[in-house]
Write a protein that holds these residues in place. Structure first.
Motif, PDB file in Angstrom:
ATOM      1  N   GLU A  88      10.727 -10.269  26.917  1.00 11.34           N
ATOM      2  CA  GLU A  88       9.458 -10.108  27.624  1.00 11.34           C
ATOM      3  C   GLU A  88       9.469 -10.831  28.965  1.00 11.34           C
ATOM      4  O   GLU A  88       9.003 -10.302  29.985  1.00 11.34           O
ATOM      5  CB  GLU A  88       8.309 -10.630  26.756  1.00 11.34           C
ATOM      6  N   GLN A  92      10.562  -8.633  33.732  1.00 17.55           N
ATOM      7  CA  GLN A  92      10.050  -8.575  35.098  1.00 17.55           C
ATOM      8  C   GLN A  92      11.173  -8.439  36.121  1.00 17.55           C
ATOM      9  O   GLN A  92      10.952  -7.953  37.233  1.00 17.55           O
ATOM     10  CB  GLN A  92       9.227  -9.811  35.414  1.00 17.55           C
ATOM     11  N   ALA A 244       5.660   7.403  34.740  1.00 26.00           N
ATOM     12  CA  ALA A 244       5.424   6.189  33.955  1.00 26.00           C
ATOM     13  C   ALA A 244       6.736   5.452  33.735  1.00 26.00           C
ATOM     14  O   ALA A 244       7.799   6.066  33.615  1.00 26.00           O
ATOM     15  CB  ALA A 244       4.800   6.547  32.611  1.00 26.00           C
ATOM     16  N   LYS A 245       6.652   4.138  33.679  1.00 31.05           N
ATOM     17  CA  LYS A 245       7.845   3.342  33.415  1.00 31.05           C
ATOM     18  C   LYS A 245       8.267   3.491  31.955  1.00 31.05           C
ATOM     19  O   LYS A 245       7.439   3.693  31.062  1.00 31.05           O
ATOM     20  CB  LYS A 245       7.570   1.873  33.743  1.00 31.05           C
ATOM     21  N   ASP A 247       9.282   1.273  29.808  1.00 28.55           N
ATOM     22  CA  ASP A 247       8.707   0.285  28.907  1.00 28.55           C
ATOM     23  C   ASP A 247       7.332   0.711  28.418  1.00 28.55           C
ATOM     24  O   ASP A 247       6.991   0.542  27.246  1.00 28.55           O
ATOM     25  CB  ASP A 247       8.603  -1.077  29.599  1.00 28.55           C
ATOM     26  N   HIS A 248       6.528   1.266  29.323  1.00 27.42           N
ATOM     27  CA  HIS A 248       5.185   1.713  28.939  1.00 27.42           C
ATOM     28  C   HIS A 248       5.266   2.839  27.917  1.00 27.42           C
ATOM     29  O   HIS A 248       4.529   2.840  26.914  1.00 27.42           O
ATOM     30  CB  HIS A 248       4.426   2.176  30.183  1.00 27.42           C
ATOM     31  N   VAL A 249       6.159   3.790  28.154  1.00 29.24           N
ATOM     32  CA  VAL A 249       6.301   4.919  27.227  1.00 29.24           C
ATOM     33  C   VAL A 249       6.812   4.434  25.873  1.00 29.24           C
ATOM     34  O   VAL A 249       6.324   4.854  24.815  1.00 29.24           O
ATOM     35  CB  VAL A 249       7.229   5.982  27.833  1.00 29.24           C
ATOM     36  N   GLU A 251       6.381   1.671  24.455  1.00 29.35           N
ATOM     37  CA  GLU A 251       5.376   0.875  23.729  1.00 29.35           C
ATOM     38  C   GLU A 251       4.137   1.673  23.344  1.00 29.35           C
ATOM     39  O   GLU A 251       3.477   1.335  22.356  1.00 29.35           O
ATOM     40  CB  GLU A 251       4.956  -0.315  24.596  1.00 29.35           C
ATOM     41  N   THR A 252       3.794   2.735  24.094  1.00 29.45           N
ATOM     42  CA  THR A 252       2.497   3.381  23.888  1.00 29.45           C
ATOM     43  C   THR A 252       2.558   4.858  23.522  1.00 29.45           C
ATOM     44  O   THR A 252       1.572   5.398  23.033  1.00 29.45           O
ATOM     45  CB  THR A 252       1.630   3.236  25.153  1.00 29.45           C
ATOM     46  N   ARG A 258       8.319   9.926  22.252  1.00 28.94           N
ATOM     47  CA  ARG A 258       9.432   8.977  22.203  1.00 28.94           C
ATOM     48  C   ARG A 258      10.732   9.688  21.826  1.00 28.94           C
ATOM     49  O   ARG A 258      11.788   9.433  22.421  1.00 28.94           O
ATOM     50  CB  ARG A 258       9.130   7.865  21.191  1.00 28.94           C
TER      51      ARG A 258
END
Length: 469
Positions: A88, A92, A244-245, A247-249, A251-252, A258
């Motif tokens: 996490e 960044q 969309a990035k 990581d966002h995909v 996770e959500t 997916r």
């Protein structure tokens, strides 16, 4: 914000070494407590250490930051709660690293174009979209109205990177985070070659155009084209992708999305090698953008692949030897596989090795396509592959040291680590053998609906544009 200077060799080496020793000690302690049955209890300390590591590697840029990016998504051999803390914090470094001094970036643009960016572009946003290891990316608009991204190399980064790579000892404490006692010189040899490519943005532009040309009008894969007349040695301009990035995909998104993204990533990696003998050597999550529903030919999401600083083309001979090894391993023909490995240069003629372990390691490495299908990628499998190669406690350690890994395969190792980890995050499940066969066997039928779309597109392509592998 990073300052104007990236520091000299000894200053950078001392800072990285201090951070590495501290980090390696924390990693080792966590692993020891796990083995002793006493995990946990140091969340705050690990979060502080991870934040410090991200700050130091982000400020240093270059090779130091690139190592941090690798640590941010490969599946480290650590307790899950501790591993997540570092993932996490270091994430960044892939897309939200510290931005560089705006005045220094402006000076690079003026030196390359002989004019201010506002003169070259109709609009130029001085706030970067993303800051990475070698340069940062800005949004801009061309006079014809097209949205583009402008990647600008940090001033002095070439000298800083080469300084880092001349001093292998600088990286040893950080490398211990991935595996204690890891021999890092071969990894640095790879990194040196890769960094030389990435520092030349005009070379990267040629690589990106090669992929963009080959994937033009693809139904679910997109590669942004470059704006060739605006590319310079330290500036690269290409189409802007709005997506969309990853990581966002990851996770959500719902399970169907997916799985779709996982299949597209796999098809892009194996299709590029199988059809074009090309591969992109930087498969980290920051290089995938997922365009929305309706962007693909079938109405689903489309995946855009960006950043072509590290591209390799296999010779026809090397590609043929790779296929011979893979096919014999898939058939579980131990004798044929070992002979293929000798012909490919893996096994020196005079080497005395445990041939059963050699064969077992290659089957581990190719498990997604040689195991019973369907196969599910998991973080545990990704970590097992990395551990088999880097951990001196691995049962394969002694035999791998005796192998003569050709340089092409060293780069493929890193690609495999990244791909396994990315697909593991998605829990990607499919008949990967059948999908792989679509790209290596001209008689193989499409294995999935995406395969049918891909086959229909491929049959419209010109051989002169897409030379068969």
């Amino acid at each position: 914000m990073a300052g104007r200077g990236l520091g000299g060799r000894f200053q950078r080496g001392a800072r990285l070494a201090r951070t590495g020793v501290r980090g390696a000690s924390g990693f080792a302690g966590a692993k020891a407590r796990e083995l002793a049955g006493r995990p946990g209890g140091e969340d705050a300390a690990h979060r502080e250490l991870a934040a410090n590591l991200a700050e130091v590697l982000g400020d240093m840029k270059g090779a130091a930051m690139k190592l941090g990016q690798l640590l941010s998504f490969v599946d480290l051999d650590l307790p899950p709660d501790v591993k997540n803390v570092y993932h996490e914090a270091l994430a960044q470094l892939r897309d939200a690293a510290p931005e560089f001094d705006p005045g220094a970036i402006d000076q690079v643009l003026r030196e390359e174009y002989g004019a201010a960016p506002e003169t070259v572009f109709a609009a130029f946003d001085r706030k970067p979209l993303a800051a990475a290891s070698i340069g940062q990316v800005h949004a801009a608009t061309l006079e014809d109205g097209r949205d583009v991204v402008v990647k600008v190399q940090y001033p002095g980064v070439a000298e800083a990177v080469r300084s880092d790579l001349r001093n292998a000892e600088t990286f040893r404490p950080i490398a211990r985070m991935m595996a204690p006692n890891q021999e890092i010189e071969p990894l640095l040899d790879e990194l040196r070659e890769r960094i030389d490519d990435e520092l030349d943005y005009q070379r990267e532009a040629r690589y990106q155009r090669a992929f963009a040309t080959r994937y033009a009008d693809h139904p679910f894969i997109r590669v942004p084209d470059i704006v060739g007349d605006l590319c310079r040695r330290r500036v690269l301009v290409s189409e802007r992708i709005h997506g969309a990035k990853f990581d966002h995909v990851a996770e959500t998104a719902d399970e169907a999305t997916r799985q779709r993204v996982g299949e597209i990533v796999f098809r892009y990696a194996f299709g590029s090698i199988g059809r074009f003998r090309l591969f992109n050597g930087d498969p980290h999550p920051g290089n995938y953008l997922i365009e929305p529903e309706g962007s693909a030919a079938d109405g689903g999401v489309r995946v855009a692949f960006i950043d072509y600083g590290s591209v390799k083309m296999f010779t026809r001979e090397r590609y043929d030897s790779m296929r011979a090894v893979e096919e014999s391993v898939a058939r579980a023909d131990r004798g044929e596989a070992l002979e293929a490995l000798r012909q490919a240069g893996f096994l020196p003629k005079t080497a005395r090795v445990d041939e059963d372990l050699v064969h077992a390691w290659f089957r581990l490495y190719t498990r997604p396509v040689v195991a019973d299908q369907p196969f599910t990628f998991t973080p545990e499998y990704a970590a097992e592959v990395i551990r088999s190669t880097t951990d001196p406690r691995s049962p394969y350690s002694d035999v791998l040291r005796k192998l003569n890994l050709p340089p092409d395969y060293l780069l493929l190792n890193r690609i495999q680590w990244g791909l396994n980890s990315v697909l593991g995050r998605l829990g990607a499940t499919n008949d990967w053998r059948a999908i792989r066969d679509e790209y290596v066997d001209p008689d193989a039928p499409p294995a999935t609906p995406l395969g049918e779309l891909d086959a229909a597109w491929w049959h419209t392509r010109e051989p002169t544009v897409d030379p068969p592998a």
